[in-house]
Each structure stands twice: as C-alpha cells, then as structure tokens.
Design a protein around this motif. Structure first.
Motif: not given
Ligand SMILES: Cc1ncc(COP(=O)(O)O)c(C=O)c1O
Length: 431
Positions: A138-141, A163-165, A235-240, A266-271
């Motif tokens: 996951s992006g979190y991981a 910044n994200h949690q 840089v965390d590009d999860a939403h980019a 970044g994340s593979l579950s958004k865009g």
């Molecule tokens: C800025 C940001 N980073 C990381 C994540 C985590 O991504 P994921 O949902 O793939 O775990 C999110 C999730 O919404 C996010 O908003």
C-alpha cells in the motif's frame, strides 16, 4: 466439554480502561453513533464504483446493507484518471487471474515475484522518470518502509505540518529528529536548514498534492533549498500519480524536477486502478530499499491481477493524454462554480477540492442531503483535519461529463442554500 458447540462466554472487558487515548476514541465513537453521523461514513457500494455508483447508507447493527440505497454520481473517488473499471484494465486483470491466480503466496525476496511485478516496476520507473522503482502492499506501507529504512537516529527530518499520517508514522518508526515546518513555508524550511551544519544528514519531506487541502507543494523552492543546504528531498505523490503532470506522471514531472527528488513515494490505488504503493529513485537507492525496508522484506507481494491491471492503466495513460486534460478541465469547472456560490475551496489547485464548512454537524447534514439527491461526496473532520477546518472533500474524475458537473453544481447550490452556507465568512484560523 465440546468448545465448538459451547463457546465460552465473551468476557467483554473494556480495553479503554486505563488508556486516556482510547477513552478519547470511545468519545468519538459515541459522538458518531449517537448523532447518527455513521450513516454517511463507511457507506456501502454495490458494483463497480465509476462515474456513477450504487451506494447505501452505512448499515446499523439491525438494518440491512441496502438501507437508503441510491444511484449516485461519484464525487468522492480517488479514481482521478477514470481508469477503475476500464474494459482494458479489467481484461488484463482477468487474464492474469486465470494465469497466476489470486496471490503468489509469498514475499518478493523469496517466492513472491512473478514477471508482472518486474514489468510493473520497470513501467512505473519509466513513467515517473526515475531510474528504478520498488512496490509495496500500500502507499501507507511504502511511506512506513521507506522512511524507517532511509532515515534514522542522528538524522534531521524537516516535514510539512500537513503531511499524511503515513509519513508521520514512518518518521516515528525511523527514530530521526523530526522538525515540522509551517505548511508550504520556504522561509520556515530555510530557517531550520540554516541552523544545521552542512555535513548533517538531513531530509525535507513533503506531500506532492496535499490530500485534504488539494494544494501543491512548492517543489521548485524546496529543491533549490535542498541543493543549497545539502539535504535529501522525499516527496509523497499519492494523490498526484495519474492526477498531476504530463500524462499523470506526478508532481516532479509537473515541475520537470525529477532530478531534484531523491525518492518519490506514492499509491497505486488512486489515479492508478489497483492497490499498493511504490518508491522510485536511483537504482542504488531502490536496492537499499529492496534489502533494507521491512514492508518489502516481511510482507506479501501485490496480487498478479492487480499488477496486470496497473500495467494496462499505465499504458492507457501514456497513450491518452486527453484523460488528464479532461481531469483538469473538470476540476477547473467545479472549482470556479463552487467559488461562484460563495463557498470556500481554500487553495485547491488539484482534483482534490475541499469545501470549508462552519461546523462538523453541517458537514454531515450537507453530505446526507446530497446523498438523497444522488450525489456522493465525503465529509471530512478531525482527526483527518484540525477541528476548525471541517469540510466536504470533493474528488474529481476524468470520467465525469459536462452534464454531471452541471448537475453537481446545481444540486450543491440548492442544498447549500437550504442550509444557509453560502457567503459565510469562515475566518481562516490556520490549517
Ligand atoms: C498523501 C497520502 N499518502 C499516502 C497514502 C496512503 O496510500 P494508500 O491508500 O495506498 O495506503 C494516502 C492515502 O490516502 C495519502 O493521502
């Protein structure tokens, strides 16, 4: 005694006893349940959530999962590029399902790698403009793994206060000395950097697109400061990813600054239409992560059908720049329309459009009204944002049509007028 036939009575011990933190959580549970706000958080989706979706209010313990079911237009999905449910993505995932099954039953370094994982990482690296890329579950991981692997005791990390949690949690794990800077403030970063010796290992960490406010990091300013003061940039590009930059290549590509970013997560579950996370960087950095990051070493690989769907998604993004053009057109139309109603979209400049609200109760009321009118949006409050910054959060998708945007704006106009929300002066007391 037959334990299966006669299970022991549940003890029902209260785990919050003795924990101030959990008692706060309990208070939040009571607030949501007693005020029926749970109706609109955790609503249930039926079928593929695309431009439209079939959504029920959250089931209570006594009621069925189809309570309050509505056919809605979806303005709350991370499906920015509109690729979720795309026929080519579905076909690729289906073919991989037949060939590889649902899981590889292992971690990447042992028995958990198939050709699709390698292809996906190569495709992501090329798409994002980096030498190499590694994937996580996951992006979190990804953030937890990358930050705990690359930052450590003795390092100083400058981190944006919004910044994200996952970054906050990853930094806690790292043991580094974390110093939070004012949101997007180059002055605040510079003043922290100036106090550190040049040889000090230091990092600047920022979201590319901020997930709650929808504004974009000042990457040119950050990269320039990092170069001047010898700091690494993460840089965390999860939403980019698949939502920003040419073809959706992300924030560094938007500013043509891939060379100035040491690691892009970044994340593979958004865009992108899958699940998982990634870290892109130089080959040497990615090798460090393959052998030194726990979320890669100790956690199972992405399911092959997901990897195949993601690969097809990247191909479509490369072939069809018009997807991103439509996404940005849609977001501009919505932002302008919402602002024209006298509502406050803060400093949004991405497909994330917050609509600031005067109180959490009003946010839920508006969300419920919109649900009844066939519009899905998410309410957001504390702890995702600070208590005086409660909001609706609209997520725009490329697959929304001009008629959908008109219907949304018309419905929001009527509902927000009904609740007396337009033209309120919501004093900016800071994010
Ligand atoms: C800025 C940001 N980073 C990381 C994540 C985590 O991504 P994921 O949902 O793939 O775990 C999110 C999730 O919404 C996010 O908003």
């Amino acid at each position: 005694m037959d334990v299966l036939a006669n299970p022991p009575a549940v003890k029902n011990r209260d785990l919050a006893v003795g924990s101030a933190r959990l008692q706060e959580v309990q208070k939040a549970v009571h607030y949501y349940v007693d005020n029926h706000h749970c109706d609109v958080i955790g609503r249930v989706f039926h079928g593929i959530p695309g431009r439209e979706a079939s959504v029920s209010l959250s089931p209570t313990r006594r009621e069925a999962a189809s309570r309050g079911r509505r056919e809605v237009l979806h303005f709350g999905s991370y499906n920015y590029s509109g690729l979720n449910g795309h026929p080519r993505v579905m076909a690729a995932a289906e073919a991989a399902l037949k060939r590889y099954g649902t899981t590889v039953s292992g971690v990447r370094l042992l028995n958990g790698t198939c050709e699709l994982h390698l292809e996906l990482e190569r495709a992501l690296a090329e798409f994002l403009g980096f030498e190499d890329c590694i994937t996580y579950s996951s992006g979190y991981a990804a953030n937890l793994s990358v930050l705990s692997a690359l930052c450590g005791e003795g390092d100083v990390v400058l981190s944006d206060m919004l910044n994200h949690q996952s970054i906050i949690d990853g930094l806690k794990l790292s043991g580094a000395d974390v110093r939070t800077f004012r949101h997007k403030s180059l002055r605040s970063i510079e003043s922290a950097l100036k106090k550190l010796p040049r040889e000090q290992r230091k990092f600047i960490i920022t979201d590319g697109v901020f997930s709650m406010d929808g504004d974009v990091a000042d990457l040119p300013g950050i990269v320039a400061l990092a170069e001047e003061h010898n700091a690494f940039v993460l840089v965390d590009d999860a939403h980019a990813t698949a939502a920003m930059g040419p073809n959706g290549r992300g924030t560094p590509a938007h500013f043509a600054l891939q060379h100035g970013v040491d690691v892009l997560t970044g994340s593979l579950s958004k865009g992108l239409p899958g699940i998982g996370g990634f870290a892109a960087g130089s080959k040497a950095t990615v090798d460090l992560l393959r052998f030194g990051s726990n979320g890669y070493i100790f956690s199972a690989s992405l399911p092959p059908p997901v990897a195949a769907g993601l690969l097809e998604g990247i191909r479509i993004l490369q072939e069809q720049p018009e997807l991103q053009q439509r996404l940005h057109h849609n977001e501009n139309v919505l932002r302008a329309g919402i602002r024209a109603m006298g509502l406050d979209c803060m400093n949004s400049e991405s497909p994330i459009i917050p609509v600031l609200m005067p109180a959490y109760e009003k946010t839920f009321e508006l969300t419920r009204l919109l649900h009844e009118e066939g519009i899905y949006v998410n309410p957001v409050g504390y702890p995702a944002v600070s208590k005086n910054r409660t909001r609706l959060r609209i997520n725009v998708s490329a697959n929304l049509t001009p008629a959908d945007l008109d219907r949304f704006l018309d419905t929001l106009e009527r509902c927000s007028r009904k609740l007396g929300l337009q033209g309120l002066d919501l004093a900016r007391t800071g994010t």
